[in-house]
Design an enzyme around this catalytic site. Structure first.
Site, mmCIF file in Angstrom:
data_model
loop_
_atom_site.group_PDB
_atom_site.id
_atom_site.type_symbol
_atom_site.label_atom_id
_atom_site.label_comp_id
_atom_site.label_asym_id
_atom_site.label_seq_id
_atom_site.Cartn_x
_atom_site.Cartn_y
_atom_site.Cartn_z
ATOM 1 N N GLY A 16 0.780 -1.330 0.082
ATOM 2 C CA GLY A 16 0.031 0.140 0.203
ATOM 3 C C GLY A 16 0.925 1.236 -0.069
ATOM 4 O O GLY A 16 2.024 1.242 0.304
ATOM 5 N N ASN A 77 -4.519 -13.201 14.742
ATOM 6 C CA ASN A 77 -4.628 -11.952 15.307
ATOM 7 C C ASN A 77 -6.094 -11.320 15.063
ATOM 8 O O ASN A 77 -6.578 -10.744 16.180
ATOM 9 C CB ASN A 77 -3.638 -11.114 15.255
ATOM 10 C CG ASN A 77 -2.306 -11.634 15.749
ATOM 11 O OD1 ASN A 77 -2.024 -12.297 16.636
ATOM 12 N ND2 ASN A 77 -1.075 -11.073 15.186
ATOM 13 N N GLY A 80 -8.741 -13.476 16.662
ATOM 14 C CA GLY A 80 -8.550 -13.184 18.304
ATOM 15 C C GLY A 80 -9.130 -11.983 18.763
ATOM 16 O O GLY A 80 -9.885 -11.663 19.784
ATOM 17 N N TYR A 123 0.506 -18.117 -1.217
ATOM 18 C CA TYR A 123 -0.775 -17.236 -1.171
ATOM 19 C C TYR A 123 -1.882 -18.222 -1.097
ATOM 20 O O TYR A 123 -2.765 -18.300 -0.310
ATOM 21 C CB TYR A 123 -0.640 -16.544 -2.353
ATOM 22 C CG TYR A 123 -1.786 -15.488 -2.652
ATOM 23 C CD1 TYR A 123 -2.023 -14.541 -1.469
ATOM 24 C CD2 TYR A 123 -2.811 -15.606 -3.617
ATOM 25 C CE1 TYR A 123 -3.016 -13.815 -1.603
ATOM 26 C CE2 TYR A 123 -3.803 -14.680 -3.592
ATOM 27 C CZ TYR A 123 -3.902 -13.878 -2.822
ATOM 28 O OH TYR A 123 -4.973 -12.721 -2.658
ATOM 29 N N LYS A 127 -4.423 -18.561 2.021
ATOM 30 C CA LYS A 127 -5.705 -17.946 2.157
ATOM 31 C C LYS A 127 -6.388 -19.289 2.418
ATOM 32 O O LYS A 127 -7.629 -19.142 3.099
ATOM 33 C CB LYS A 127 -6.013 -17.695 0.588
ATOM 34 C CG LYS A 127 -5.352 -16.283 0.348
ATOM 35 C CD LYS A 127 -5.945 -15.396 1.228
ATOM 36 C CE LYS A 127 -5.592 -13.764 0.809
ATOM 37 N NZ LYS A 127 -5.885 -12.814 1.798
#
Length: 295
Positions: A16, A77, A80, A123, A127
């Site tokens: 990004g 994460n 969670g 990848y 996923k």
């Protein structure tokens, strides 16, 4: 933002760029956190769009272990966090979970045909594991999950050099360079415009539907057709040339969007050429800016 939501964006800026959100910086409803989600995140939220992961082959192959960590540890994460604060979480999965498909078009019930040790596996399998984790948290921790399997998407603010078909072909055409097609060019892709994807993600988050949903445009083109469409839209002197095939490159890619139409009342609205014109205009402007900088 326009609907009045407070938005916290978390990005490590691996793919990004801050320029993509600079028009929101300073807005009362907007917060930007520079962090990698492989590290735990502590924020108070009620919806999480987990979009993190490099998504173009050159980016996710650049550091395969990092890609796997983002889609496993990063997903743990996020799930969670959703568990702690009682948030709904939308996982951005991918059409790559279908691998090089033996079923066409691909419905969500298809389990895929993936090489677990190939160059794209970091990848594809990352996923697939993120989906497995999502449903484990949904079943055992009662986390509310949504899973979007995103097919090829393009539009303004794409990374110029992300190595994807759209950006490659547009940049090559704008620079009057040869447009490079890998393999026979008979392999197919289906391209959706970014605004359609955003609408689909929001509709999925707001729905009560918890199974995976394909979000993509079912209009299928061969790579050769696609190269010609871009050449015609851009104009210029570029020739279309062939190079050797890429390993594990999926030969056919087309979403079955029956679920999205049935449960989300969603289907793409922006036609291929209409969307490509907007993407080409963005790339033209970015090229102009970069040329001005170097002068």
């Amino acid at each position: 933002m326009k609907a009045g939501h407070d938005i916290t964006v978390v990005d490590n800026f691996f793919t990004g760029v801050k320029a993509n959100v600079e028009h929101w910086i300073g807005h009362a409803n907007f917060e930007l956190i520079h962090q990698d989600i492989v590290n735990p995140l502590f924020v108070e939220v009620d919806e999480i769009y987990h979009l993190a992961s490099p998504a173009s082959p050159p980016h996710y192959m650049f550091n395969p272990v990092k890609t796997i960590k983002t889609n496993t540890i990063g997903t743990i994460n996020m799930l969670g966090l959703a568990k702690r604060v009682g948030a709904k979480v939308l996982i951005a999965s991918t059409s790559e979970v279908y691998g090089d498909p033996e079923v066409h078009p691909q419905p969500e019930t298809y389990w895929g045909h993936v090489n677990p040790i190939g160059p794209r596996a970091c990848y594809d399998e990352g996923k697939r594991v993120s989906e497995t984790l999502s449903y484990a948290y949904a079943k055992h921790e009662k986390v509310s999950v949504r899973v979007a399997r995103i097919f090829n998407t393009h539009g303004p603010r794409m990374h110029m050099n992300d190595g994807r078909v759209v950006s490659n072909f547009i940049l090559q055409a704008l620079r009057n360079e040869p447009i490079t097609v890998y393999g026979s060019g008979k392999q197919t892709r289906s391209f959706q415009f970014v605004s359609d994807l955003v609408d689909g993600l929001i509709a999925l988050m707001e729905s009560n539907y918890t199974q995976p949903v394909n979000l993509g445009n079912p209009t299928e083109h061969t790579i050769n057709e696609f190269a010609k469409i871009i050449k015609d839209l851009v104009g210029g002197e570029s020739q279309i040339i062939s190079k050797s095939a890429v390993e594990d490159d999926p030969q056919r890619r087309k979403p079955d969007i029956t679920r999205a139409m049935t449960y989300l009342n969603w289907k793409p609205k922006v036609g291929l050429k209409e969307g490509l014109k907007m993407t080409i205009n963005y790339f033209k402007e970015e090229l102009r800016k970069s040329q001005n900088k170097t002068q």
